[in-house]
Design an enzyme around this catalytic site. Sequence first.
Site, PDB file in Angstrom:
ATOM      1  N   GLN A 128       0.835  -1.202   0.000  1.00 39.73           N
ATOM      2  CA  GLN A 128       0.000   0.000   0.000  1.00 39.73           C
ATOM      3  C   GLN A 128       0.871   1.255   0.000  1.00 39.73           C
ATOM      4  O   GLN A 128       1.592   1.496   0.974  1.00 39.73           O
ATOM      5  CB  GLN A 128      -0.889   0.004   1.257  1.00 39.73           C
ATOM      6  CG  GLN A 128      -1.753   1.225   1.423  1.00 39.73           C
ATOM      7  CD  GLN A 128      -2.523   1.205   2.743  1.00 39.73           C
ATOM      8  OE1 GLN A 128      -2.058   0.625   3.712  1.00 39.73           O
ATOM      9  NE2 GLN A 128      -3.684   1.825   2.764  1.00 39.73           N
ATOM     10  N   GLY A 129       0.797   2.037  -1.051  1.00 42.45           N
ATOM     11  CA  GLY A 129       1.585   3.266  -1.144  1.00 42.45           C
ATOM     12  C   GLY A 129       0.727   4.483  -0.888  1.00 42.45           C
ATOM     13  O   GLY A 129       0.384   5.222  -1.825  1.00 42.45           O
ATOM     14  N   TYR A 130       0.357   4.702   0.360  1.00 47.16           N
ATOM     15  CA  TYR A 130      -0.417   5.882   0.741  1.00 47.16           C
ATOM     16  C   TYR A 130       0.493   6.914   1.416  1.00 47.16           C
ATOM     17  O   TYR A 130       0.646   8.022   0.942  1.00 47.16           O
ATOM     18  CB  TYR A 130      -1.547   5.503   1.713  1.00 47.16           C
ATOM     19  CG  TYR A 130      -2.861   5.064   1.091  1.00 47.16           C
ATOM     20  CD1 TYR A 130      -2.908   4.420  -0.129  1.00 47.16           C
ATOM     21  CD2 TYR A 130      -4.067   5.264   1.759  1.00 47.16           C
ATOM     22  CE1 TYR A 130      -4.113   4.006  -0.672  1.00 47.16           C
ATOM     23  CE2 TYR A 130      -5.280   4.856   1.221  1.00 47.16           C
ATOM     24  CZ  TYR A 130      -5.298   4.219   0.006  1.00 47.16           C
ATOM     25  OH  TYR A 130      -6.502   3.812  -0.522  1.00 47.16           O
ATOM     26  N   SER A 131       1.088   6.532   2.576  1.00 40.48           N
ATOM     27  CA  SER A 131       1.799   7.503   3.419  1.00 40.48           C
ATOM     28  C   SER A 131       3.087   7.992   2.776  1.00 40.48           C
ATOM     29  O   SER A 131       3.751   7.262   2.034  1.00 40.48           O
ATOM     30  CB  SER A 131       2.146   6.878   4.765  1.00 40.48           C
ATOM     31  OG  SER A 131       1.009   6.333   5.357  1.00 40.48           O
ATOM     32  N   GLU A 246      -9.655  -1.448   5.257  1.00 40.02           N
ATOM     33  CA  GLU A 246      -8.410  -1.603   6.016  1.00 40.02           C
ATOM     34  C   GLU A 246      -8.725  -1.642   7.514  1.00 40.02           C
ATOM     35  O   GLU A 246      -8.089  -2.349   8.275  1.00 40.02           O
ATOM     36  CB  GLU A 246      -7.461  -0.436   5.695  1.00 40.02           C
ATOM     37  CG  GLU A 246      -6.130  -0.552   6.421  1.00 40.02           C
ATOM     38  CD  GLU A 246      -5.132   0.533   6.027  1.00 40.02           C
ATOM     39  OE1 GLU A 246      -5.513   1.475   5.320  1.00 40.02           O
ATOM     40  OE2 GLU A 246      -3.969   0.407   6.438  1.00 40.02           O
ATOM     41  N   SER A 385      -4.309   6.664  12.995  1.00 41.09           N
ATOM     42  CA  SER A 385      -3.986   6.680  14.428  1.00 41.09           C
ATOM     43  C   SER A 385      -5.263   6.727  15.271  1.00 41.09           C
ATOM     44  O   SER A 385      -6.353   7.048  14.771  1.00 41.09           O
ATOM     45  CB  SER A 385      -3.120   7.901  14.756  1.00 41.09           C
ATOM     46  OG  SER A 385      -3.905   9.070  14.641  1.00 41.09           O
ATOM     47  N   GLU A 387      -6.133   8.848  17.449  1.00 41.64           N
ATOM     48  CA  GLU A 387      -6.721  10.198  17.492  1.00 41.64           C
ATOM     49  C   GLU A 387      -7.585  10.427  16.247  1.00 41.64           C
ATOM     50  O   GLU A 387      -8.689  10.971  16.330  1.00 41.64           O
ATOM     51  CB  GLU A 387      -5.617  11.265  17.567  1.00 41.64           C
ATOM     52  CG  GLU A 387      -4.854  11.318  18.888  1.00 41.64           C
ATOM     53  CD  GLU A 387      -3.830  10.194  19.042  1.00 41.64           C
ATOM     54  OE1 GLU A 387      -3.517   9.525  18.033  1.00 41.64           O
ATOM     55  OE2 GLU A 387      -3.364   9.978  20.172  1.00 41.64           O
TER      56      GLU A 387
HETATM   57  C1  LIG Z   1       4.137  -0.360  11.378  1.00 37.88           C
HETATM   58  C2  LIG Z   1       3.516   0.580  10.390  1.00 37.88           C
HETATM   59  C3  LIG Z   1       3.096   0.099   9.166  1.00 37.88           C
HETATM   60  C4  LIG Z   1       2.541   0.966   8.227  1.00 37.88           C
HETATM   61  N1  LIG Z   1       2.225   0.479   6.984  1.00 37.88           N
HETATM   62  C5  LIG Z   1       1.809   1.345   6.036  1.00 37.88           C
HETATM   63  C6  LIG Z   1       1.607   0.886   4.694  1.00 37.88           C
HETATM   64  O1  LIG Z   1       1.768  -0.297   4.379  1.00 37.88           O
HETATM   65  N2  LIG Z   1       1.254   1.808   3.759  1.00 37.88           N
HETATM   66  C7  LIG Z   1       1.056   3.119   4.057  1.00 37.88           C
HETATM   67  O2  LIG Z   1       0.707   3.878   3.174  1.00 37.88           O
HETATM   68  N3  LIG Z   1       1.246   3.587   5.325  1.00 37.88           N
HETATM   69  C8  LIG Z   1       1.627   2.728   6.298  1.00 37.88           C
HETATM   70  N4  LIG Z   1       1.855   3.191   7.577  1.00 37.88           N
HETATM   71  C9  LIG Z   1       1.735   4.623   7.839  1.00 37.88           C
HETATM   72  C10 LIG Z   1       0.574   5.009   8.720  1.00 37.88           C
HETATM   73  O3  LIG Z   1      -0.640   4.953   8.017  1.00 37.88           O
HETATM   74  C11 LIG Z   1       0.884   6.417   9.253  1.00 37.88           C
HETATM   75  O4  LIG Z   1       2.005   6.307  10.110  1.00 37.88           O
HETATM   76  C12 LIG Z   1      -0.290   7.002  10.003  1.00 37.88           C
HETATM   77  O5  LIG Z   1      -1.325   7.338   9.116  1.00 37.88           O
HETATM   78  C13 LIG Z   1       0.109   8.245  10.827  1.00 37.88           C
HETATM   79  O6  LIG Z   1       0.760   9.173  10.020  1.00 37.88           O
HETATM   80  P1  LIG Z   1       2.167   9.808  10.423  1.00 37.88           P
HETATM   81  O7  LIG Z   1       3.094   8.708  10.782  1.00 37.88           O
HETATM   82  O8  LIG Z   1       2.573  10.733   9.342  1.00 37.88           O
HETATM   83  O9  LIG Z   1       1.890  10.608  11.762  1.00 37.88           O
HETATM   84  P2  LIG Z   1       1.184  12.047  11.857  1.00 37.88           P
HETATM   85  O10 LIG Z   1       0.009  12.081  10.947  1.00 37.88           O
HETATM   86  O11 LIG Z   1       2.217  13.089  11.689  1.00 37.88           O
HETATM   87  O12 LIG Z   1       0.650  12.029  13.333  1.00 37.88           O
HETATM   88  C14 LIG Z   1       1.482  12.373  14.451  1.00 37.88           C
HETATM   89  C15 LIG Z   1       0.616  12.458  15.686  1.00 37.88           C
HETATM   90  O13 LIG Z   1      -0.366  13.505  15.539  1.00 37.88           O
HETATM   91  C16 LIG Z   1      -1.679  12.991  15.712  1.00 37.88           C
HETATM   92  N5  LIG Z   1      -2.609  13.643  14.782  1.00 37.88           N
HETATM   93  C17 LIG Z   1      -2.419  13.848  13.464  1.00 37.88           C
HETATM   94  N6  LIG Z   1      -3.497  14.452  12.925  1.00 37.88           N
HETATM   95  C18 LIG Z   1      -4.393  14.624  13.930  1.00 37.88           C
HETATM   96  C19 LIG Z   1      -5.699  15.185  13.999  1.00 37.88           C
HETATM   97  N7  LIG Z   1      -6.312  15.682  12.921  1.00 37.88           N
HETATM   98  N8  LIG Z   1      -6.330  15.193  15.204  1.00 37.88           N
HETATM   99  C20 LIG Z   1      -5.727  14.691  16.314  1.00 37.88           C
HETATM  100  N9  LIG Z   1      -4.484  14.155  16.308  1.00 37.88           N
HETATM  101  C21 LIG Z   1      -3.822  14.119  15.132  1.00 37.88           C
HETATM  102  C22 LIG Z   1      -1.582  11.524  15.394  1.00 37.88           C
HETATM  103  O14 LIG Z   1      -2.586  10.784  16.026  1.00 37.88           O
HETATM  104  C23 LIG Z   1      -0.204  11.170  15.936  1.00 37.88           C
HETATM  105  O15 LIG Z   1      -0.259  10.942  17.312  1.00 37.88           O
HETATM  106  C24 LIG Z   1       2.371   2.332   8.536  1.00 37.88           C
HETATM  107  C25 LIG Z   1       2.767   2.813   9.795  1.00 37.88           C
HETATM  108  C26 LIG Z   1       3.333   1.959  10.715  1.00 37.88           C
HETATM  109  C27 LIG Z   1       3.775   2.513  12.038  1.00 37.88           C
END
Ligand SMILES: Cc1cc2nc3c(=O)[nH]c(=O)nc-3n(C[C@H](O)[C@H](O)[C@H](O)COP(=O)(O)OP(=O)(O)OC[C@H]3O[C@@H](n4cnc5c(N)ncnc54)[C@H](O)[C@@H]3O)c2cc1C
Length: 400
Positions: A128-131, A246, A385, A387
């Site tokens: 999955q290429g989202y993040s 998902e 997450s 939140e």
């Molecule tokens: C083990 C693992 C596997 C993963 N696998 C995939 C994958 O296969 N493909 C893929 O695309 N992604 C993947 N991800 C990425 C995952 O979807 C993101 O890490 C997640 O969406 C959070 O984004 P971020 O890491 O940029 O954190 P951020 O979005 O920067 O969040 C940082 C903090 O701020 C809080 N926050 C952010 N926005 C808000 C809001 N609006 N209100 C309240 N709090 C907020 C969050 O809850 C968190 O605590 C994976 C992540 C992990 C850890």
Amino acid sequence: MDVNVSADETAFRDEVRAFFDDKLSPDMREASSLTSGVFAEMSIGRRWHQALYEQGWIAPSWPEEHGGTAWSPMQKYIYDSEAGASGAPRLFSMGLRMVGPVIMKFGTDEQKNFYLPRICSGEDTWCQGYSEPGSGSDLASLQTRAIVDGDHYVVNGTKIWTTGAQYADRMFCLVRTSTEGKKQEGISFILIDMDTPGITIEPIITMAGDHEVNQVFFDDVRVPIANRVGAENDGWTVAKYLLEFERGGAAYATTLAAALEKLHAIAEAERASGGRLIDQPAFAAKLAALEVKQRAAQATEHRIMSDIAQRGRPGPASSMMKLVGSETNQAISELAVEATQYYAAAYQPEARVPGNNIEPIGPASSVPVMPKYLNYRAATIYAGSSEVQRNIISKLVLGL
Ligand SMILES: Cc1cc2nc3c(=O)[nH]c(=O)nc-3n(C[C@H](O)[C@H](O)[C@H](O)COP(=O)(O)OP(=O)(O)OC[C@H]3O[C@@H](n4cnc5c(N)ncnc54)[C@H](O)[C@@H]3O)c2cc1C
């Protein structure tokens, strides 16, 4: 949804149980219990995928025409529950649970005919290429660009935290195809062959010591426009539909029950203050509180199953299950560390390799405890997450 099990459903449950008993080999069960990651070790997962495929049970929630079973929602739930309880290896599910339903809903006939059978047979593994760095929760801010050049897109940018990219044959990917208007309006959903020149995969090793996630770089990667799913710049609609799958539709409650059963066994074997740990009131109270959460998760799951039965998709309530499931799993893994005490701290990665003959430091049950605890820290981050799930629940479920 009627959650009382009928005689036919009991017979079905027995059939599923007998299949798991027969086909789940000891090494598969061992690998499953030793893994700290989300998915089973790849070679074990592939064997289990093959066994389910041959049985015709690889895609229970898919329509029959695409290789699904004709099971009722209750049968699917029974099946998922039995899989969770049996300790079956968790399959790489990005094809089956994520992009498969998306291709069925938004794909062309050519895309359906090409991709769906390959997902079922296990010929294609997906990631999955989202993040992206800087675009996780705020996914719509993603920057990876796709610019049209003839009948191809030329893709440049990077994706991060890509689970299983090192094994994947294909990636479903969100790319920016326009910078005009609202940021959600310039995104497209494309399917990328991971063998395409210009793709580099860099591993990221987690604090549990696992290689599950990666950063993927795209340097002038040419992707046929025919690989786009849905309309250009309408990828946000496709992306949101996928996220429901998902986050929901999995049987969290039985997975939680299985983890609690293991914790119970540990607490029965461990000694504390001259007696069994399980008999210590303070510990027993913590365990009971988690069992209550598990029961609550089960009830919520039944409600979501009812939604799926009526509407065919999990809906925003899937966020509730994601939230309760991941947070309770974390709490169970935390209590398991407390129960195994200093044996949880022993660093013995070789004892986690299936088929090893290493003498564990402490009881064998303590070997995966700390890696699981560490790995579960990510469960409240990935797939949205906690939140973010709470925001969705407050808006779309509670109407606040
Ligand atoms: C083990 C693992 C596997 C993963 N696998 C995939 C994958 O296969 N493909 C893929 O695309 N992604 C993947 N991800 C990425 C995952 O979807 C993101 O890490 C997640 O969406 C959070 O984004 P971020 O890491 O940029 O954190 P951020 O979005 O920067 O969040 C940082 C903090 O701020 C809080 N926050 C952010 N926005 C808000 C809001 N609006 N209100 C309240 N709090 C907020 C969050 O809850 C968190 O605590 C994976 C992540 C992990 C850890």
